[in-house]
Design a protein around this motif. Sequence first.
Motif, PDB file in Angstrom:
ATOM      1  N   ASN A 105      69.678  36.892  28.166  1.00 14.21           N
ATOM      2  CA  ASN A 105      68.321  36.366  28.014  1.00 14.21           C
ATOM      3  C   ASN A 105      68.175  35.001  28.670  1.00 14.21           C
ATOM      4  O   ASN A 105      67.149  34.699  29.280  1.00 14.21           O
ATOM      5  N   TYR A 106      69.224  34.182  28.533  1.00 19.31           N
ATOM      6  CA  TYR A 106      69.179  32.858  29.152  1.00 19.31           C
ATOM      7  C   TYR A 106      69.071  32.990  30.671  1.00 19.31           C
ATOM      8  O   TYR A 106      68.297  32.280  31.323  1.00 19.31           O
ATOM      9  N   GLY A 107      69.861  33.901  31.248  1.00 15.72           N
ATOM     10  CA  GLY A 107      69.801  34.107  32.690  1.00 15.72           C
ATOM     11  C   GLY A 107      68.426  34.544  33.142  1.00 15.72           C
ATOM     12  O   GLY A 107      67.890  34.043  34.134  1.00 15.72           O
TER      13      GLY A 107
ATOM     14  N   LEU B  96      73.242  21.531  32.702  1.00 11.69           N
ATOM     15  CA  LEU B  96      73.712  22.635  33.548  1.00 11.69           C
ATOM     16  C   LEU B  96      72.541  23.385  34.162  1.00 11.69           C
ATOM     17  O   LEU B  96      72.606  23.835  35.313  1.00 11.69           O
ATOM     18  N   ASP B  97      71.447  23.529  33.410  1.00 15.30           N
ATOM     19  CA  ASP B  97      70.269  24.207  33.934  1.00 15.30           C
ATOM     20  C   ASP B  97      69.700  23.430  35.123  1.00 15.30           C
ATOM     21  O   ASP B  97      69.314  24.015  36.135  1.00 15.30           O
ATOM     22  N   PHE B  98      69.638  22.118  34.999  1.00 18.64           N
ATOM     23  CA  PHE B  98      69.162  21.255  36.082  1.00 18.64           C
ATOM     24  C   PHE B  98      70.007  21.468  37.337  1.00 18.64           C
ATOM     25  O   PHE B  98      69.485  21.636  38.439  1.00 18.64           O
ATOM     26  N   VAL B  99      71.328  21.469  37.163  1.00 18.95           N
ATOM     27  CA  VAL B  99      72.247  21.636  38.290  1.00 18.95           C
ATOM     28  C   VAL B  99      72.080  23.015  38.931  1.00 18.95           C
ATOM     29  O   VAL B  99      72.024  23.142  40.158  1.00 18.95           O
ATOM     30  N   ASN B 100      71.978  24.039  38.101  1.00 13.55           N
ATOM     31  CA  ASN B 100      71.851  25.403  38.633  1.00 13.55           C
ATOM     32  C   ASN B 100      70.555  25.586  39.401  1.00 13.55           C
ATOM     33  O   ASN B 100      70.506  26.307  40.408  1.00 13.55           O
ATOM     34  N   ARG B 101      69.471  24.965  38.932  1.00 11.88           N
ATOM     35  CA  ARG B 101      68.198  25.078  39.647  1.00 11.88           C
ATOM     36  C   ARG B 101      68.272  24.398  41.008  1.00 11.88           C
ATOM     37  O   ARG B 101      67.780  24.916  42.007  1.00 11.88           O
ATOM     38  N   LEU B 102      68.900  23.220  41.050  1.00 10.36           N
ATOM     39  CA  LEU B 102      69.049  22.525  42.324  1.00 10.36           C
ATOM     40  C   LEU B 102      69.898  23.330  43.302  1.00 10.36           C
ATOM     41  O   LEU B 102      69.648  23.326  44.509  1.00 10.36           O
ATOM     42  N   ALA B 103      70.903  24.017  42.782  1.00  7.90           N
ATOM     43  CA  ALA B 103      71.828  24.760  43.646  1.00  7.90           C
ATOM     44  C   ALA B 103      71.133  25.880  44.406  1.00  7.90           C
ATOM     45  O   ALA B 103      71.646  26.349  45.421  1.00  7.90           O
ATOM     46  N   THR B 104      69.967  26.324  43.931  1.00 11.33           N
ATOM     47  CA  THR B 104      69.270  27.433  44.598  1.00 11.33           C
ATOM     48  C   THR B 104      68.372  26.964  45.738  1.00 11.33           C
ATOM     49  O   THR B 104      67.851  27.800  46.488  1.00 11.33           O
ATOM     50  N   VAL B 105      68.168  25.666  45.876  1.00 17.62           N
ATOM     51  CA  VAL B 105      67.291  25.142  46.920  1.00 17.62           C
ATOM     52  C   VAL B 105      68.041  25.112  48.244  1.00 17.62           C
ATOM     53  O   VAL B 105      69.139  24.567  48.339  1.00 17.62           O
ATOM     54  N   THR B 106      67.440  25.688  49.288  1.00 16.27           N
ATOM     55  CA  THR B 106      68.103  25.805  50.585  1.00 16.27           C
ATOM     56  C   THR B 106      68.521  24.446  51.128  1.00 16.27           C
ATOM     57  O   THR B 106      69.626  24.288  51.654  1.00 16.27           O
TER      58      THR B 106
ATOM     59  N   ASP C 193      65.563  34.031  31.548  1.00 23.22           N
ATOM     60  CA  ASP C 193      64.634  32.914  31.366  1.00 23.22           C
ATOM     61  C   ASP C 193      64.792  31.879  32.473  1.00 23.22           C
ATOM     62  O   ASP C 193      63.806  31.319  32.962  1.00 23.22           O
ATOM     63  N   HIS C 194      66.053  31.637  32.849  1.00 21.32           N
ATOM     64  CA  HIS C 194      66.318  30.666  33.904  1.00 21.32           C
ATOM     65  C   HIS C 194      65.709  31.119  35.230  1.00 21.32           C
ATOM     66  O   HIS C 194      65.079  30.324  35.942  1.00 21.32           O
ATOM     67  N   ILE C 195      65.872  32.396  35.561  1.00 22.14           N
ATOM     68  CA  ILE C 195      65.314  32.921  36.804  1.00 22.14           C
ATOM     69  C   ILE C 195      63.791  32.841  36.783  1.00 22.14           C
ATOM     70  O   ILE C 195      63.149  32.464  37.768  1.00 22.14           O
ATOM     71  N   ARG C 196      63.197  33.206  35.636  1.00 19.87           N
ATOM     72  CA  ARG C 196      61.736  33.145  35.531  1.00 19.87           C
ATOM     73  C   ARG C 196      61.224  31.712  35.690  1.00 19.87           C
ATOM     74  O   ARG C 196      60.222  31.472  36.355  1.00 19.87           O
ATOM     75  N   GLU C 197      61.919  30.773  35.064  1.00 19.71           N
ATOM     76  CA  GLU C 197      61.478  29.379  35.137  1.00 19.71           C
ATOM     77  C   GLU C 197      61.531  28.867  36.573  1.00 19.71           C
ATOM     78  O   GLU C 197      60.606  28.204  37.044  1.00 19.71           O
ATOM     79  N   PHE C 198      62.641  29.177  37.269  1.00 16.66           N
ATOM     80  CA  PHE C 198      62.750  28.727  38.658  1.00 16.66           C
ATOM     81  C   PHE C 198      61.704  29.416  39.532  1.00 16.66           C
ATOM     82  O   PHE C 198      61.087  28.792  40.400  1.00 16.66           O
ATOM     83  N   ALA C 199      61.502  30.717  39.296  1.00 18.50           N
ATOM     84  CA  ALA C 199      60.498  31.449  40.080  1.00 18.50           C
ATOM     85  C   ALA C 199      59.108  30.872  39.843  1.00 18.50           C
ATOM     86  O   ALA C 199      58.298  30.769  40.774  1.00 18.50           O
TER      87      ALA C 199
END
Length: 286
Positions: A73-75, A160-170, A77-83
């Motif tokens: 569920n966390y994964g 960790l959520d902050f870091v993971n979101r940044l990691a997806t930016v090209t 939610d994380h994908i939805r938030e970034f999207a």
Amino acid sequence: MPGQVEFMVHGDEGNAWTTRFVILPRVTAANLVRGGISYSIQPSTNIVEVSYASTDPSLVPVVLNGALRALQNYGADHIREFADTRLTYINERVEDARQRYLSSLGRIQSYKEQQHTTDLSAEESALINSIQEYDRERTRRQLDLATMRGIMSGSQDVTLDFVNRLATVTAISSNPAMQFQLENLLKLYDERRTMIAGPSGVRESNPQVQAIDIRIGQSSRAMVDATNATIASLERGLGEIEQNIRDLRTRLSAYPGKQSQFAQLQLEVELQNDTYRYLLSQLEAA
């Protein structure tokens, strides 16, 4: 008391016995469970191995299943938030891009019908292609910039959520300095998790944990500084791209009369088509 409580009683053919139940606050109970959970990520895969240590064998599968559902569920939610961050920006632009593309098609069609002009010289085509390349890069950078600004506009706590979101930016994933910051911070978080995980893990108040928390704090501040520097670099790069586009447009407009006008109209069609198609692809991906 809100919620529900479920008991599992094991049969016993021996002497009668009694037991004592204690109702713990949610956070306390969660911390007790979390202390027994450990995990490892298999290299070069998306497989996560999760284990749980407990003195009650019947509790192990219950906790593991609950933990894995929470992770899933966390994964999501994380994908939805970034999207959502990207969607907000894309949705603001995609309909406008479509209208601009249709309008530019209409203008060039009218010009062709009136002037009977349909050909471009090789040099004009080369200029148009160069402007298109710059414009594609500008659109990509604008999307990265909007995403990063959205991430940085929230809490400055480097979780960790902050870091993971940044990691997806090209713009960050292709930046060696930022990748180093990301990997270093993730390594520190992993060291901390390993230190406190399981029944043999140390307490949060342990000097070793506090020492690694200081390092995480230092690395987090460096990450914020590096991210702001990347945003500034993107902004400068966009300024340079804008200037290059203006220079190439000036060269294109130097062609005489009808030739120049048709080239400008053709350029607008190509640029609006590129932008619209790119935004559609990002919209679908998000």
